[in-house]
Design an enzyme around this catalytic site. Structure first.
Site, mmCIF file in Angstrom:
data_model
loop_
_atom_site.group_PDB
_atom_site.id
_atom_site.type_symbol
_atom_site.label_atom_id
_atom_site.label_comp_id
_atom_site.label_asym_id
_atom_site.label_seq_id
_atom_site.Cartn_x
_atom_site.Cartn_y
_atom_site.Cartn_z
ATOM 1 N N GLY A 180 -66.239 42.127 61.846
ATOM 2 C CA GLY A 180 -67.564 42.044 62.457
ATOM 3 C C GLY A 180 -68.693 41.834 61.465
ATOM 4 O O GLY A 180 -69.856 41.956 61.809
ATOM 5 N N HIS B 36 -56.424 50.423 65.583
ATOM 6 C CA HIS B 36 -57.484 49.564 65.071
ATOM 7 C C HIS B 36 -58.392 50.389 64.165
ATOM 8 O O HIS B 36 -58.579 51.587 64.395
ATOM 9 C CB HIS B 36 -58.281 48.993 66.251
ATOM 10 C CG HIS B 36 -59.268 47.959 65.826
ATOM 11 N ND1 HIS B 36 -60.509 48.296 65.345
ATOM 12 C CD2 HIS B 36 -59.179 46.613 65.764
ATOM 13 C CE1 HIS B 36 -61.149 47.188 65.021
ATOM 14 N NE2 HIS B 36 -60.364 46.153 65.264
ATOM 15 N N GLY C 135 -61.880 39.307 66.975
ATOM 16 C CA GLY C 135 -62.845 40.073 67.752
ATOM 17 C C GLY C 135 -63.914 39.160 68.327
ATOM 18 O O GLY C 135 -63.724 38.504 69.358
ATOM 19 N N GLY C 136 -65.051 39.078 67.641
ATOM 20 C CA GLY C 136 -66.217 38.344 68.130
ATOM 21 C C GLY C 136 -65.915 36.952 68.656
ATOM 22 O O GLY C 136 -66.398 36.569 69.739
ATOM 23 N N GLU D 7 -56.084 44.060 58.691
ATOM 24 C CA GLU D 7 -57.517 43.853 58.918
ATOM 25 C C GLU D 7 -58.312 44.621 57.867
ATOM 26 O O GLU D 7 -58.508 45.836 58.011
ATOM 27 C CB GLU D 7 -57.912 44.362 60.307
ATOM 28 C CG GLU D 7 -57.232 43.612 61.431
ATOM 29 C CD GLU D 7 -58.058 43.689 62.709
ATOM 30 O OE1 GLU D 7 -58.372 42.621 63.247
ATOM 31 O OE2 GLU D 7 -58.416 44.802 63.141
ATOM 32 N N GLU E 160 -61.437 50.705 64.011
ATOM 33 C CA GLU E 160 -62.514 51.410 64.722
ATOM 34 C C GLU E 160 -61.984 52.700 65.357
ATOM 35 O O GLU E 160 -62.711 53.684 65.467
ATOM 36 C CB GLU E 160 -63.161 50.474 65.763
ATOM 37 C CG GLU E 160 -64.042 49.440 65.070
ATOM 38 C CD GLU E 160 -64.162 48.100 65.777
ATOM 39 O OE1 GLU E 160 -63.843 48.002 66.973
ATOM 40 O OE2 GLU E 160 -64.573 47.128 65.102
ATOM 41 N N ASN F 120 -59.301 40.474 70.676
ATOM 42 C CA ASN F 120 -59.642 41.881 70.896
ATOM 43 C C ASN F 120 -61.088 41.916 71.376
ATOM 44 O O ASN F 120 -62.005 41.723 70.590
ATOM 45 C CB ASN F 120 -59.467 42.653 69.577
ATOM 46 C CG ASN F 120 -60.008 44.067 69.655
ATOM 47 O OD1 ASN F 120 -60.271 44.586 70.739
ATOM 48 N ND2 ASN F 120 -60.152 44.697 68.494
ATOM 49 N N TRP F 121 -61.248 42.157 72.665
ATOM 50 C CA TRP F 121 -62.597 42.089 73.247
ATOM 51 C C TRP F 121 -63.432 43.331 72.954
ATOM 52 O O TRP F 121 -64.624 43.357 73.280
ATOM 53 C CB TRP F 121 -62.508 41.878 74.756
ATOM 54 C CG TRP F 121 -62.201 40.456 75.154
ATOM 55 C CD1 TRP F 121 -61.979 39.396 74.317
ATOM 56 C CD2 TRP F 121 -62.111 39.958 76.488
ATOM 57 N NE1 TRP F 121 -61.747 38.261 75.055
ATOM 58 C CE2 TRP F 121 -61.821 38.582 76.398
ATOM 59 C CE3 TRP F 121 -62.228 40.528 77.749
ATOM 60 C CZ2 TRP F 121 -61.666 37.768 77.514
ATOM 61 C CZ3 TRP F 121 -62.072 39.730 78.873
ATOM 62 C CH2 TRP F 121 -61.788 38.360 78.751
ATOM 63 N N LYS F 122 -62.799 44.373 72.435
ATOM 64 C CA LYS F 122 -63.531 45.619 72.151
ATOM 65 C C LYS F 122 -64.261 46.081 73.415
ATOM 66 O O LYS F 122 -63.744 45.932 74.510
ATOM 67 C CB LYS F 122 -64.461 45.425 70.951
ATOM 68 C CG LYS F 122 -63.683 44.860 69.752
ATOM 69 C CD LYS F 122 -64.402 44.931 68.463
ATOM 70 C CE LYS F 122 -63.503 44.376 67.358
ATOM 71 N NZ LYS F 122 -64.088 44.464 66.036
ATOM 72 N N SER G 179 -63.388 38.695 61.063
ATOM 73 C CA SER G 179 -64.266 37.522 61.084
ATOM 74 C C SER G 179 -63.514 36.193 61.099
ATOM 75 O O SER G 179 -63.930 35.227 60.458
ATOM 76 C CB SER G 179 -65.255 37.581 59.914
ATOM 77 O OG SER G 179 -66.092 38.725 60.036
HETATM 78 P P1 PGA Z 1 -63.996 40.367 64.242
HETATM 79 O O1 PGA Z 1 -63.060 41.602 64.699
HETATM 80 O O2 PGA Z 1 -63.184 39.123 64.448
HETATM 81 O O3 PGA Z 1 -65.181 40.442 65.130
HETATM 82 O O4 PGA Z 1 -64.314 40.591 62.785
HETATM 83 C C1 PGA Z 1 -61.691 41.630 64.398
HETATM 84 C C2 PGA Z 1 -61.072 42.909 64.905
HETATM 85 O O5 PGA Z 1 -61.704 43.962 64.771
HETATM 86 O O6 PGA Z 1 -59.948 42.921 65.439
#
Ligand code: PGA
Length: 250
Positions: free
Chosen positions: A174, A96, A235-236, A168, A98, A10-12, A214
């Site tokens: 993050g 998600h 994500g990251g 999640e 967010e 997930n590149w956000k 994470s």
């Molecule tokens: P993260 O994000 O790996 O940077 O914690 C995961 C996500 O939000 O899907």
């Protein structure tokens, strides 16, 4: 029943089309022989067509990070499942944390978005998870249960059979704080019990539940050792070709 693992990036709100091109140039050779899992990358909307072109001929699937229900209409700023399908997407992330936190997405939105994704042949990756104060208040199962009841239980069995779930925990996203493999496995087991009660044992055994929060090259192996964990939403660590390839090849 064996469930094929899925590693989804997930590149956000990261990367331009040129950076997307550069990512794929480096990433594709690194995962060319990875057939043990399904690989999905979810870039921002403006990069979807570049990503689809770059992924052609590889086993990498492309997904979007959000969609709106309906085929088209006067809904400024939104993108439909129909458009995503036409752009070559095969997956879409729904709800998600967010989106829930910053854009007020609710369980009825989860139902509408999941159904809209399925209508246009996209596999929805539907996210749920508790916030820190909910975990600390011993309310994790209550929260996951309510998210399941409101967002997933209204699906038909045929619809449910086509989705992927991502657990999640919001406090792990993050933050560098990963749930321990046992914490994640316990949550997945609870979700699977909810699935069994609503859709039956076969559906519970078949549904893939990814862990997200994470996930990194150095913790993915222990997470994937849990029978309950069928992959990761990353994500990251999905932004860098070498690090996402290391996650994929746990
Ligand atoms: P993260 O994000 O790996 O940077 O914690 C995961 C996500 O939000 O899907």
């Amino acid at each position: 029943m064996s469930r094929k693992p899925m590693m989804a990036g997930n590149w956000k709100m990261y990367k331009t089309p040129a950076e997307t091109h550069a990512f794929f140039e480096a990433f594709k050779p690194l995962v060319a022989d990875a057939t043990h899992c399904e690989i999905v990358i979810c870039p921002p909307f403006p990069n979807l067509q570049v990503a689809v072109q770059e992924a052609r001929g590889s086993s990498i699937g492309i997904g979007a990070q959000n969609l709106y229900w309906g085929k088209e209409g006067a809904v400024t700023g939104e993108v439909s499942g129909h458009m995503l399908q036409a752009a070559g997407c095969r997956f879409v992330i729904v709800a998600h944390s967010e989106r829930r936190q910053y854009f007020g997405e609710t369980e009825p939105d989860v139902v509408r978005k999941t159904q809209a994704a399925l209508e246009y042949g996209l596999t929805p990756i539907v996210c749920l998870g508790e916030r820190l104060e909910e975990r600390e208040g011993n309310r994790t199962e209550e929260v996951l249960g309510a998210q399941f009841d409101g967002g997933l239980a209204p699906l038909t069995p045929a619809q449910f059979a086509k989705i992927v779930i991502a657990y999640e925990p919001v406090w792990a996203i993050g933050t560098g704080k990963t749930a321990t493999p046992k914490m994640a496995a316990d949550a997945h087991r609870f979700i699977r019990e909810k699935v069994a009660a609503k859709f039956g044992a076969a559906a519970a055994a078949a549904v893939r539940i990814l862990y997200g929060g994470s996930v990194k090259p150095d913790n993915v192996k222990n997470l994937m050792a849990e029978e309950q964990i069928d992959g990761a939403l990353v994500g990251g660590a999905s932004l860098d070709p070498a690090s996402f390839a290391a996650v994929v090849k746990y």
